[in-house]
Design a protein around this motif. Structure first.
Motif, PDB file in Angstrom:
ATOM      1  N   ASP A 110      37.268  49.848  98.354  1.00  0.00           N
ATOM      2  CA  ASP A 110      36.507  49.429  97.451  1.00  0.00           C
ATOM      3  C   ASP A 110      35.266  50.843  97.435  1.00  0.00           C
ATOM      4  O   ASP A 110      34.055  50.597  96.961  1.00  0.00           O
ATOM      5  CB  ASP A 110      35.862  48.616  98.529  1.00  0.00           C
ATOM      6  CG  ASP A 110      35.209  48.818  99.256  1.00  0.00           C
ATOM      7  OD1 ASP A 110      34.938  49.924 100.357  1.00  0.00           O
ATOM      8  OD2 ASP A 110      33.724  48.195  99.841  1.00  0.00           O
ATOM      9  N   ALA A 111      35.704  51.760  98.059  1.00  0.00           N
ATOM     10  CA  ALA A 111      35.126  53.457  97.382  1.00  0.00           C
ATOM     11  C   ALA A 111      35.975  54.125  96.997  1.00  0.00           C
ATOM     12  O   ALA A 111      37.158  53.779  97.261  1.00  0.00           O
ATOM     13  CB  ALA A 111      34.456  53.672  98.816  1.00  0.00           C
ATOM     14  N   ALA A 112      35.144  55.434  96.660  1.00  0.00           N
ATOM     15  CA  ALA A 112      36.414  56.602  95.651  1.00  0.00           C
ATOM     16  C   ALA A 112      35.200  57.459  96.429  1.00  0.00           C
ATOM     17  O   ALA A 112      33.970  57.422  96.673  1.00  0.00           O
ATOM     18  CB  ALA A 112      36.284  56.333  94.816  1.00  0.00           C
ATOM     19  N   VAL A 113      35.484  58.744  96.813  1.00  0.00           N
ATOM     20  CA  VAL A 113      35.197  60.372  96.520  1.00  0.00           C
ATOM     21  C   VAL A 113      35.600  60.710  95.603  1.00  0.00           C
ATOM     22  O   VAL A 113      36.930  61.021  96.060  1.00  0.00           O
ATOM     23  CB  VAL A 113      35.115  60.833  98.580  1.00  0.00           C
ATOM     24  CG1 VAL A 113      34.590  62.113  98.445  1.00  0.00           C
ATOM     25  CG2 VAL A 113      34.618  59.299  99.409  1.00  0.00           C
ATOM     26  N   PHE A 114      35.071  61.599  95.225  1.00  0.00           N
ATOM     27  CA  PHE A 114      35.107  62.869  94.116  1.00  0.00           C
ATOM     28  C   PHE A 114      34.645  64.044  94.936  1.00  0.00           C
ATOM     29  O   PHE A 114      33.564  64.537  95.739  1.00  0.00           O
ATOM     30  CB  PHE A 114      34.806  62.332  93.653  1.00  0.00           C
ATOM     31  CG  PHE A 114      35.590  61.577  91.766  1.00  0.00           C
ATOM     32  CD1 PHE A 114      37.133  61.372  91.997  1.00  0.00           C
ATOM     33  CD2 PHE A 114      35.022  60.438  92.273  1.00  0.00           C
ATOM     34  CE1 PHE A 114      37.469  60.410  91.195  1.00  0.00           C
ATOM     35  CE2 PHE A 114      35.640  59.076  91.967  1.00  0.00           C
ATOM     36  CZ  PHE A 114      36.856  58.981  91.354  1.00  0.00           C
ATOM     37  N   VAL A 115      35.787  65.790  94.750  1.00  0.00           N
ATOM     38  CA  VAL A 115      34.712  66.776  94.744  1.00  0.00           C
ATOM     39  C   VAL A 115      34.752  67.443  93.514  1.00  0.00           C
ATOM     40  O   VAL A 115      35.486  67.494  92.863  1.00  0.00           O
ATOM     41  CB  VAL A 115      35.453  67.692  96.403  1.00  0.00           C
ATOM     42  CG1 VAL A 115      35.457  66.357  97.592  1.00  0.00           C
ATOM     43  CG2 VAL A 115      36.678  66.761  95.834  1.00  0.00           C
ATOM     44  N   ALA A 116      33.713  68.503  93.983  1.00  0.00           N
ATOM     45  CA  ALA A 116      34.285  69.465  92.830  1.00  0.00           C
ATOM     46  C   ALA A 116      34.435  70.740  93.380  1.00  0.00           C
ATOM     47  O   ALA A 116      34.146  71.382  94.708  1.00  0.00           O
ATOM     48  CB  ALA A 116      32.203  69.931  92.178  1.00  0.00           C
ATOM     49  N   ASP A 117      35.627  71.448  93.355  1.00  0.00           N
ATOM     50  CA  ASP A 117      36.266  72.620  93.919  1.00  0.00           C
ATOM     51  C   ASP A 117      35.265  73.859  93.634  1.00  0.00           C
ATOM     52  O   ASP A 117      34.340  73.638  92.803  1.00  0.00           O
ATOM     53  CB  ASP A 117      37.500  73.346  94.062  1.00  0.00           C
ATOM     54  CG  ASP A 117      38.739  72.240  94.119  1.00  0.00           C
ATOM     55  OD1 ASP A 117      38.816  72.087  95.094  1.00  0.00           O
ATOM     56  OD2 ASP A 117      39.509  72.070  93.521  1.00  0.00           O
TER      57      ASP A 117
END
Length: 156
Positions: free
Chosen positions: A50-57
């Motif tokens: 039920d979660a998501a993690v996004f990153v910016a390189d």
């Protein structure tokens, strides 16, 4: 570049997480303290259905360093006949590294979170900004976020 986080992003994410943890410890030391985050916490977050993690390189070191990270979790309204049942995305953490702020990284991360939450059938995003974090308040206001409630407290 904004992308879904991977387990091998841990070192970069930990450094950013430290920045936001230190900020919160300074803003609200009665609630937050500086503590080392465990890699297992990162893996659990990435594995959550039920979660998501996004990153910016980091464009200066793509694939090695991160410019920012954001996590979001989906929540349903608790069963209460007086509440409107809604599916919401809750932004649990957003941090953009000090050297990358005011360059659109945070806005792009929030756009990605919003798109993901819509795909999960969420109808809104909510988040918490701690008192005294004027930069975060201004950032979210520029994105169109408005105050929904206030949490008050009293020492006993």
């Amino acid at each position: 570049m904004i992308r879904r986080a991977r387990e091998d992003d841990w070192e970069g994410a930990r450094a950013l997480w430290r920045e936001v943890d230190d900020l919160h410890a300074n803003l609200a030391p009665a609630y937050f303290r500086r503590a080392a985050r465990a890699e297992s916490e990162w893996r659990d977050l990435l594995a959550s259905s039920d979660a998501a993690v996004f990153v910016a390189d980091d464009p200066r070191a793509p694939g090695v360093a991160l410019a920012g990270v954001v996590s979001v979790r989906i929540y349903e309204t608790p069963p209460d006949p007086a509440m409107v049942p809604l599916r919401r995305g809750h932004v649990e953490m957003l941090v953009v590294g000090g050297g990358h702020r005011r360059r659109g990284v945070g806005a792009r991360l929030m756009d990605e979170v919003a798109a993901w939450a819509r795909r999960q059938r969420a109808v809104e995003l909510v988040l918490t900004v701690w008192s005294g974090n004027k930069a975060a308040e201004a950032f979210y206001e520029r994105l169109g976020y408005r105050e929904l409630s206030r949490v008050l407290h009293a020492k006993l």
